[in-house]
Design a protein around this motif. Structure first.
Motif, PDB file in Angstrom:
ATOM      1  N   PRO A   1       1.432  24.186   8.541  1.00  0.00           N
ATOM      2  CA  PRO A   1       0.787  23.022   8.996  1.00  0.00           C
ATOM      3  C   PRO A   1       1.494  22.007   9.675  1.00  0.00           C
ATOM      4  N   PRO A   2       0.974  20.829  10.470  1.00  0.00           N
ATOM      5  CA  PRO A   2       1.698  20.186  11.193  1.00  0.00           C
ATOM      6  C   PRO A   2       2.552  19.145  10.422  1.00  0.00           C
ATOM      7  N   SER A   3       3.961  18.942  10.787  1.00  0.00           N
ATOM      8  CA  SER A   3       4.601  18.090  10.106  1.00  0.00           C
ATOM      9  C   SER A   3       4.697  16.415  10.782  1.00  0.00           C
ATOM     10  N   CYS A   4       5.105  15.426  10.170  1.00  0.00           N
ATOM     11  CA  CYS A   4       4.715  14.070  10.508  1.00  0.00           C
ATOM     12  C   CYS A   4       6.131  13.562  10.974  1.00  0.00           C
ATOM     13  N   THR A   5       6.380  13.294  12.374  1.00  0.00           N
ATOM     14  CA  THR A   5       7.518  12.478  12.865  1.00  0.00           C
ATOM     15  C   THR A   5       7.858  11.049  12.223  1.00  0.00           C
ATOM     16  N   GLY A   6       6.700  10.613  11.636  1.00  0.00           N
ATOM     17  CA  GLY A   6       7.046   9.312  11.157  1.00  0.00           C
ATOM     18  C   GLY A   6       7.514   9.452   9.780  1.00  0.00           C
ATOM     19  N   ILE A   7       7.644  10.338   8.884  1.00  0.00           N
ATOM     20  CA  ILE A   7       8.349  10.617   7.845  1.00  0.00           C
ATOM     21  C   ILE A   7       9.822  11.012   8.302  1.00  0.00           C
ATOM     22  N   GLU A   8      10.026  11.866   9.193  1.00  0.00           N
ATOM     23  CA  GLU A   8      11.294  12.209   9.581  1.00  0.00           C
ATOM     24  C   GLU A   8      12.086  10.901  10.042  1.00  0.00           C
ATOM     25  N   ALA A   9      11.396  10.195  10.829  1.00  0.00           N
ATOM     26  CA  ALA A   9      11.899   8.726  11.174  1.00  0.00           C
ATOM     27  C   ALA A   9      12.307   7.798  10.183  1.00  0.00           C
TER      28      ALA A   9
ATOM     29  N   GLY B   1       0.763  -1.344   0.029  1.00  0.00           N
ATOM     30  CA  GLY B   1       0.179  -0.051   0.109  1.00  0.00           C
ATOM     31  C   GLY B   1       0.864   1.133  -0.184  1.00  0.00           C
ATOM     32  N   PRO B   2       0.193   2.325  -0.068  1.00  0.00           N
ATOM     33  CA  PRO B   2       1.156   3.574  -0.026  1.00  0.00           C
ATOM     34  C   PRO B   2       1.991   3.767   1.254  1.00  0.00           C
ATOM     35  N   ASP B   3       1.652   3.316   2.291  1.00  0.00           N
ATOM     36  CA  ASP B   3       2.426   3.325   3.471  1.00  0.00           C
ATOM     37  C   ASP B   3       3.635   2.245   3.384  1.00  0.00           C
ATOM     38  N   PHE B   4       3.681   1.539   2.785  1.00  0.00           N
ATOM     39  CA  PHE B   4       4.674   0.360   2.868  1.00  0.00           C
ATOM     40  C   PHE B   4       5.988   1.117   2.956  1.00  0.00           C
ATOM     41  N   GLY B   5       6.839   0.690   4.101  1.00  0.00           N
ATOM     42  CA  GLY B   5       8.237   0.984   4.240  1.00  0.00           C
ATOM     43  C   GLY B   5       8.193   2.227   5.407  1.00  0.00           C
ATOM     44  N   ARG B   6       6.888   2.991   5.344  1.00  0.00           N
ATOM     45  CA  ARG B   6       7.250   4.272   6.285  1.00  0.00           C
ATOM     46  C   ARG B   6       7.012   3.710   7.692  1.00  0.00           C
ATOM     47  N   ILE B   7       7.733   4.230   8.729  1.00  0.00           N
ATOM     48  CA  ILE B   7       7.850   4.337  10.150  1.00  0.00           C
ATOM     49  C   ILE B   7       6.908   5.086  10.475  1.00  0.00           C
ATOM     50  N   PRO B   8       5.398   4.560  11.466  1.00  0.00           N
ATOM     51  CA  PRO B   8       4.458   5.217  11.877  1.00  0.00           C
ATOM     52  C   PRO B   8       4.952   6.347  12.762  1.00  0.00           C
ATOM     53  N   GLY B   9       4.385   7.463  13.011  1.00  0.00           N
ATOM     54  CA  GLY B   9       4.731   8.427  13.906  1.00  0.00           C
ATOM     55  C   GLY B   9       3.654   9.734  13.786  1.00  0.00           C
ATOM     56  N   PRO B  10       3.405  10.296  15.091  1.00  0.00           N
ATOM     57  CA  PRO B  10       2.337  11.399  14.918  1.00  0.00           C
ATOM     58  C   PRO B  10       2.977  12.411  14.504  1.00  0.00           C
TER      59      PRO B  10
ATOM     60  N   ALA C   1       2.699  13.207   3.934  1.00  0.00           N
ATOM     61  CA  ALA C   1       2.531  12.750   2.588  1.00  0.00           C
ATOM     62  C   ALA C   1       0.738  12.217   2.609  1.00  0.00           C
ATOM     63  N   PRO C   2       0.162  12.655   1.628  1.00  0.00           N
ATOM     64  CA  PRO C   2       0.880  12.658   0.076  1.00  0.00           C
ATOM     65  C   PRO C   2       0.362  14.174  -0.299  1.00  0.00           C
ATOM     66  N   ALA C   3      -0.107  15.135   0.512  1.00  0.00           N
ATOM     67  CA  ALA C   3      -0.620  16.477   0.067  1.00  0.00           C
ATOM     68  C   ALA C   3       0.354  17.531   0.273  1.00  0.00           C
TER      69      ALA C   3
ATOM     70  N   THR D   1       7.192   7.912  -2.633  1.00  0.00           N
ATOM     71  CA  THR D   1       6.461   9.010  -2.496  1.00  0.00           C
ATOM     72  C   THR D   1       6.990  10.132  -3.210  1.00  0.00           C
ATOM     73  N   ALA D   2       8.245  10.242  -3.698  1.00  0.00           N
ATOM     74  CA  ALA D   2       8.765  11.413  -4.613  1.00  0.00           C
ATOM     75  C   ALA D   2       8.425  11.412  -5.838  1.00  0.00           C
ATOM     76  N   GLU D   3       7.768  10.370  -6.380  1.00  0.00           N
ATOM     77  CA  GLU D   3       7.211  10.216  -7.968  1.00  0.00           C
ATOM     78  C   GLU D   3       6.006  11.293  -8.110  1.00  0.00           C
ATOM     79  N   PRO D   4       5.676  11.911  -9.204  1.00  0.00           N
ATOM     80  CA  PRO D   4       4.716  12.636  -9.517  1.00  0.00           C
ATOM     81  C   PRO D   4       3.630  11.755  -9.145  1.00  0.00           C
ATOM     82  N   ALA D   5       2.284  12.645  -8.660  1.00  0.00           N
ATOM     83  CA  ALA D   5       0.973  11.790  -8.341  1.00  0.00           C
ATOM     84  C   ALA D   5       0.253  12.248  -9.716  1.00  0.00           C
ATOM     85  N   SER D   6      -0.988  11.584  -9.566  1.00  0.00           N
ATOM     86  CA  SER D   6      -2.054  12.228 -10.736  1.00  0.00           C
ATOM     87  C   SER D   6      -2.387  13.646 -10.731  1.00  0.00           C
TER      88      SER D   6
END
Length: 692
Positions: A350-358, A332-341, A414-416, A396-401
């Motif tokens: 807007p708020p950032s995602c600590t999971g993306i940073e991790a 799925g789209p979150d495959f490989g991502r580490i969860p974080g609030p 991600a993704p917005a 995640t860095a690939e262009p979206a539709s």
């Protein structure tokens, strides 16, 4: 002789409506003495030795206040506290005096010492300094609400619970948890209705008597998670469960003695923040900080582990293993991502995602840990998780539709999006260090990551650079539609933090040489540099608030990262200024740096102003202090390549330094830096070729 004009009386005032109740607010902790040995901690007022239950005072275990009140009286009088001293991360001593009826003048004849420990013990000792035998009643009043730490922190304590006599003390019980206080020697009398224990003491001249209290907590029914650290355990206390330190016993002797004190204090605080992974107790990591965030925070745990790599790779390895177990593994789209609030990013973003940073930190920390000597089997064990992180990055860095989305950037969240400056820096470092890691381990994908990083550099220099008459600045963030937030933020320091590649060299940065020099100049300007560290938002920017946790306060982690990055970029003078500022600030905080403090400009006779609700101690602040100090030594390891270089600052800003107890290749490492800036390795692992 009376007035004949009629008297007028004012009309009754319109009845005012009662003001609405104030919303819950975080309780201030900047003056508190906090002792920590997670999952236990105790918070005391620095002005007296009593626990009154006001604010956040009390003993806590696994997110519960197991004791809120502990008020001591001797002969009906409370001790006058004359000194409160932090003895370590987990203990504090209060010294007080009491005048007895036999004291002939103003000099007190009775000394009272209270040694309070986070593990749930308190030893009260009375010293008779009079020439008479003293017969004194000693009384201690207890109470608790068994409230959750999260509620107490917001000023929402529970009601006092009724006590019952238990063993040599008292017991309180709720539906799910209980707490007990026992004493040695046992009290002469126990009054449950008043929550009172009483002793009758006889002290000959020059003698002392002691009473030791033990505060314990446990579950009374099925354990349920507490909001700040899991369920209250059924075992008592915390001292027996304390994990060993997963780093070496580093010591620093320096011409500036404050540096050694700061290093020792930081490592002591970090041990207090060390917690076990409940699923695999052998793996430990760092909690974010007390009292607000006593649980794990993936991004901050990884950042702290990275900054502590000069003390060995064990903490990094256990932190990486813990996060690998939490990684999204389903397609799925979150495959490989580490969860974080999500994390609040201030009023203008807007708020950032600590999971993306991790997720972006994971492969970079693994690659650098390998350079510091993480054993090959451990690297192989963690490599699949790093590959999944890198796959998430590329996908995640690939262009979206969506036609407004930009290709090549990592949105956060991600993704917005939006696309943040520091997120692209993390992504760029992850790609280059990840490519280095994959190539060294004979895994595919290294060339594709390097190509992606090169394209990111090209686009970033066009889209994220704002030209102005002062030489330009990086944009704090860009929206998918092309709009940019041009405010100057200390997060720009991450653009210079590139990480180590093979041979101890640094990876190329997102910026070219001219723009790197400009960012270094901005970081060293009074707009960002307070003299105590970097403020999060430039002082000339709209919305600047010196107490804003993301809009003007000094954050120790970013200042330490900036100092290291500036040194790597060859800007030792600017790095020196930041390190000296941190050391001066640490001295004013008793060498226990909070995660942040007010971003007010330094004056000649001033001191940094505490933030009332900052975590203290905090993992990234304590690790940042270690990182900044060791930046002065300039250790560049490449254990797989069999080389190690030491490149200390030429100016020796703190004088000669002697650092022992570090670890490279999991072997002891010691180095001496002379007052002339010459580094000499005194102890290192066999087989390493030493160079400058």
């Amino acid at each position: 002789m009376f007035p004949t004009t009629p008297q007028t009386h004012p009309a009754p005032a319109r009845q005012r409506a009662a003001p609405p109740p104030r919303p819950p607010e975080p309780q201030p902790v900047h003056t508190a003495l906090t002792c920590v040995a997670l999952p236990a901690l105790v918070i005391s007022s620095s002005t007296h030795g009593q626990l009154t239950g006001s604010g956040m005072e009390g003993f806590y275990l696994s997110g519960r206040r197991v004791l809120a009140r502990c008020v001591l009286r001797v002969a009906g009088a409370q001790p006058l506290t004359v000194q409160a001293k932090q003895l370590g991360a987990d203990r504090v001593r209060f010294t007080g005096t009491i005048r007895t009826p036999h004291d002939p003048g103003p000099d007190p004849g009775l000394l009272v010492e209270r040694l309070r420990n986070a593990d749930g013990t308190e030893r009260i000792t009375l010293h008779n300094n009079t020439p008479r035998v003293l017969r004194l009643p000693l009384e201690i009043t207890f109470a608790t609400d068994l409230a959750e730490l999260s509620a107490v922190a917001l000023g929402l304590p529970g009601p006092d619970l009724p006590a019952s006599v238990h063993d040599a003390g008292l017991r309180w019980t709720s539906d799910t948890v209980h707490a007990t206080v026992t004493a040695d020697p046992p009290p002469d009398d126990a009054l449950a209705a008043a929550g009172l224990l009483r002793w009758g003491l006889e002290l000959p001249p020059g003698a002392h008597r002691a009473v030791e209290l033990r505060i314990r907590g446990g579950a009374t029914g099925p354990a349920r998670p507490a909001s700040t650290g899991g369920a209250v355990p059924t075992h008592t206390g915390a001292s027996a469960a304390r994990p060993p330190r997963p780093w070496s016993a580093a010591r620093l002797r320096c011409d500036d003695p404050r540096a050694g004190t700061l290093l020792a204090t930081a490592l002591d605080d970090l041990h207090g923040l060390l917690i076990r992974d409940p699923s695999v107790p052998a793996d430990t990591g760092l909690a974010a900080g007390v009292p607000w965030r006593c649980g794990p925070a993936p991004a901050e745990a990884l950042a702290a582990a990275r900054m502590l790599l000069p003390l060995g790779t064990r903490l990094a390895a256990s932190t990486l293993r813990t996060l690998a177990r939490s990684q999204h593994a389903d397609p799925g789209p979150d495959f490989g991502r580490i969860p974080g609030p999500l994390r609040d990013a201030g009023p203008y973003a807007p708020p950032s995602c600590t999971g993306i940073e991790a997720t972006l930190l994971f492969p970079a920390v693994l690659a650098e840990a390998r350079r510091w000597g993480l054993p090959a089997p451990e690297v192989e064990r963690l490599l699949p998780a790093a590959e999944r992180c890198l796959a998430w990055l590329r996908r995640t860095a690939e262009p979206a539709s969506d036609a407004t989305a930009r290709a090549g950037y990592v949105p956060d969240p991600a993704p917005a999006g939006p696309y943040r400056c520091e997120t692209q820096a993390h992504a760029h470092r992850a790609a280059l260090l990840g490519a280095d890691l994959l190539e060294a381990c004979n895994r595919p994908g290294a060339d594709a990551l390097r190509d992606w990083a090169a394209e990111l550099r090209r686009c970033f220099r066009e889209d994220f650079w704002i030209d102005d008459p002062g030489g330009g600045r990086p944009a704090a963030l860009c929206a998918p539609d092309g709009r940019s937030l041009t405010r100057l933020v200390s997060g720009a320091a991450h653009l210079l933090d590139t990480g180590l590649l093979g041979g101890g060299t640094h990876a190329p940065g997102l910026l070219d040489g001219v723009r790197t020099e400009q960012v270094a100049k901005l970081l060293n300007s009074p707009v960002l540099d307070t003299g105590w560290g970097l403020r999060g938002l430039g002082s000339k920017e709209d919305g600047y608030n010196p107490f804003g946790h993301r809009s003007g306060a000094v954050r120790v982690q970013e200042t330490a990262v900036a100092a290291s990055a500036l040194a790597a970029a060859g800007r030792e003078a600017e790095a020196t200024s930041l390190i000296r500022g941190l050391l001066d600030a640490a001295e004013s905080f008793g060498y226990r740096l909070p995660e942040m403090y007010a971003g007010q400009q330094r004056t000649g006779d001033g001191a940094p102003v505490p933030h009332p609700t900052a975590c203290r101690p905090a993992a990234v602040a304590a690790a940042g202090a270690v990182y900044a100090l060791l930046t002065l030594v300039g250790i560049r390891p490449d254990v797989p390549g069999g080389t190690l270089a030491v490149r200390p600052f030429a100016g020796t800003p703190l004088g000669a330094m002697h650092v022992t107890g570090l670890a490279v290749a999991e072997q002891p490492f010691s180095v001496h830096v002379s007052s002339r800036g010459l580094g000499m390795v005194e102890e290192a692992a066999d087989g390493l070729q030493l160079g400058a």
